[in-house]
Scaffold this active site. Sequence first.
Site, short mmCIF file in Angstrom:
data_model
loop_
_atom_site.label_atom_id
_atom_site.label_comp_id
_atom_site.label_asym_id
_atom_site.label_seq_id
_atom_site.Cartn_x
_atom_site.Cartn_y
_atom_site.Cartn_z
N GLU A 1 63.12 13.20 33.61
CA GLU A 1 61.66 13.24 33.58
C GLU A 1 61.19 14.57 34.15
O GLU A 1 61.53 14.92 35.28
CB GLU A 1 61.07 12.08 34.38
CG GLU A 1 59.56 12.03 34.34
CD GLU A 1 58.98 10.89 35.14
OE1 GLU A 1 57.73 10.79 35.23
OE2 GLU A 1 59.76 10.08 35.71
N ASP B 1 50.22 9.39 42.00
CA ASP B 1 51.35 9.91 42.77
C ASP B 1 51.03 9.94 44.26
O ASP B 1 49.90 10.22 44.67
CB ASP B 1 51.71 11.32 42.29
CG ASP B 1 52.39 11.28 40.93
OD1 ASP B 1 53.38 10.55 40.81
OD2 ASP B 1 51.92 11.98 40.01
#
Length: 271
Positions: free
Chosen positions: A54, A65
């Site tokens: 990723e 995040d």
Amino acid sequence: MNDSVLTMGAVERHLRARRDAGRGLLMPYVTAGITPGWTGYLHAFAAAGADAIEVGLPFSDPTLDGPTIQQASQEALSRGASTRGILADLSALPDLGVPLIASTYYNLVLHDGPEAFCAALRRAGVTGLIVPDLPVHEADELMEAAAAYDVEPALLASPTTPDARLAEIGARSRGFVYAVSVMGITGERAALAGSAARLAARLKNVTDLPVLLGFGISTPDQAREARRHADGVVVGAAVMRRVLDGAAPDDLRAFVTTLRQALDQECDPPR
């Protein structure tokens, strides 16, 4: 031959073949542009046994995040990292033997438009895409553009996703389904949440796509436990904390190798 086989993309074929051979799938994450030689981490991941990688495109407001990846994004942006520059770096890479999966927020997709964005990904050798802030009921335009350029968007499912929506996510995802182990943001955690096992089981009831668990998987023991329920794991914050602390590609190769070994030790298929 059924339609799902006819339309299966390169990411799905790759992950299915490894899963069906009994392998626990491993997808480490790196924030692109975090260091001058950041693509060295990709080589290290592949050498350590990653099944996909990723590649996070840094964004100024990464709402899903936690502090570690937020800091990594800010550092990358402060170094002048841009989507255009990152894709140029990826274009210069040799074939690593594993799919590259871009992850980003939908604002970056909209900046150039879904069609131009997906075309640029494909030219750079990226064959998968994760957009965590794009809900399935708003994904039509991106899914169509991605299909035109053989880019496979993996949709996210969370512990609170209703059963009907979970089935839709399973049906519309390409490549794999990203199972978010906990409600909240990315980050290292002391233990695998009980919600991870329940979500993986629910997804296994509605899709035959590979199911990868992410958000909070930080250690080899947690990866091993996750493998008992899902087809594999995504490891992001634990990787990026080491990068932020100065870990070189060889250091990350050693860490990812411990995750690979843990997954290989847990050979039972997901329950």
